[in-house]
Design a protein around this motif. Structure first.
Motif, PDB file in Angstrom:
ATOM      1  N   GLU A 104       0.803  -1.065  -0.001  1.00 55.52           N
ATOM      2  CA  GLU A 104       0.134   0.068  -0.051  1.00 55.52           C
ATOM      3  C   GLU A 104       0.899   1.115   0.008  1.00 55.52           C
ATOM      4  O   GLU A 104       0.491   2.121  -0.808  1.00 55.52           O
ATOM      5  N   GLU A 105       1.939   1.208   0.763  1.00 56.80           N
ATOM      6  CA  GLU A 105       2.747   2.533   0.830  1.00 56.80           C
ATOM      7  C   GLU A 105       3.512   2.659  -0.401  1.00 56.80           C
ATOM      8  O   GLU A 105       3.728   3.715  -0.796  1.00 56.80           O
ATOM      9  N   ALA A 106       3.982   1.436  -0.986  1.00 56.89           N
ATOM     10  CA  ALA A 106       4.695   1.758  -2.241  1.00 56.89           C
ATOM     11  C   ALA A 106       3.862   2.344  -3.451  1.00 56.89           C
ATOM     12  O   ALA A 106       4.289   3.036  -4.189  1.00 56.89           O
ATOM     13  N   SER A 107       2.648   2.040  -3.372  1.00 56.46           N
ATOM     14  CA  SER A 107       1.565   2.531  -4.366  1.00 56.46           C
ATOM     15  C   SER A 107       1.329   4.048  -4.062  1.00 56.46           C
ATOM     16  O   SER A 107       1.560   4.612  -5.180  1.00 56.46           O
ATOM     17  N   GLU A 108       1.346   4.289  -2.870  1.00 53.20           N
ATOM     18  CA  GLU A 108       1.060   5.684  -2.632  1.00 53.20           C
ATOM     19  C   GLU A 108       2.550   6.487  -2.862  1.00 53.20           C
ATOM     20  O   GLU A 108       2.393   7.542  -3.255  1.00 53.20           O
ATOM     21  N   LEU A 109       3.660   6.074  -2.841  1.00 49.27           N
ATOM     22  CA  LEU A 109       4.630   6.628  -3.103  1.00 49.27           C
ATOM     23  C   LEU A 109       5.003   6.661  -4.509  1.00 49.27           C
ATOM     24  O   LEU A 109       5.100   7.831  -5.034  1.00 49.27           O
ATOM     25  N   ALA A 110       4.345   5.888  -5.272  1.00 49.04           N
ATOM     26  CA  ALA A 110       4.570   6.004  -6.936  1.00 49.04           C
ATOM     27  C   ALA A 110       3.355   7.146  -7.338  1.00 49.04           C
ATOM     28  O   ALA A 110       3.844   7.635  -8.163  1.00 49.04           O
ATOM     29  N   GLN A 111       2.259   7.075  -6.621  1.00 51.48           N
ATOM     30  CA  GLN A 111       1.458   8.307  -6.815  1.00 51.48           C
ATOM     31  C   GLN A 111       1.886   9.674  -6.298  1.00 51.48           C
ATOM     32  O   GLN A 111       1.641  10.718  -7.331  1.00 51.48           O
ATOM     33  N   ALA A 112       2.544   9.753  -5.274  1.00 55.39           N
ATOM     34  CA  ALA A 112       3.359  11.199  -5.026  1.00 55.39           C
ATOM     35  C   ALA A 112       4.297  11.501  -5.953  1.00 55.39           C
ATOM     36  O   ALA A 112       4.523  12.482  -6.113  1.00 55.39           O
TER      37      ALA A 112
END
Length: 120
Positions: free
Chosen positions: A33-41
């Motif tokens: 989940e955090e890696a996905s949010e990192l990609a979006q950021a």
């Protein structure tokens, strides 16, 4: 460019506590989940810098969000390094780890690709 700072003792203790109290499956889910949010950021920061579709988000705000997500991913990775439930992840946080070797190899390969592209 600055050196990568040593991790604070309190941080290491917190990461160990998280690892002891959190189910392994939940740690892996959190990392995803955090890696996905990192990609979006990262993509949002890119847009805030003027690349691609416009966004009302200012670069400073987008950069702050990117740093938050990087930190979230780092906490997840550090926790997985400490937990190492299956013996095939990373061994220790305080010394040389398999992750450092992989990171070194990846950085070297990326730098070599940039040098090769510049030489063309």
């Amino acid at each position: 460019m600055s050196e990568i700072p040593e991790l604070k003792r309190e941080y290491r203790e917190n990461v160990r506590f998280i690892g002891r109290k959190t189910d392994y499956e939940a740690l892996l889910t959190q990392l995803a989940e955090e890696a996905s949010e990192l990609a979006q950021a990262a993509l949002k920061f890119r847009r805030a810098l003027g690349y691609g579709t416009e966004t009302p988000v200012r670069p400073a705000e987008a950069c702050g969000s990117l740093l938050e997500e990087i930190a979230d991913v780092c906490v997840c990775i550090d926790t997985l390094m400490i937990v190492d439930r299956f013996g095939d992840l990373l061994l220790i946080l305080d010394g040389m780890t398999a992750m450092n070797d992989v990171r070194d190899r990846k950085a070297k390969r990326w730098a070599e690709r940039i040098k090769e592209a510049a030489g063309r």
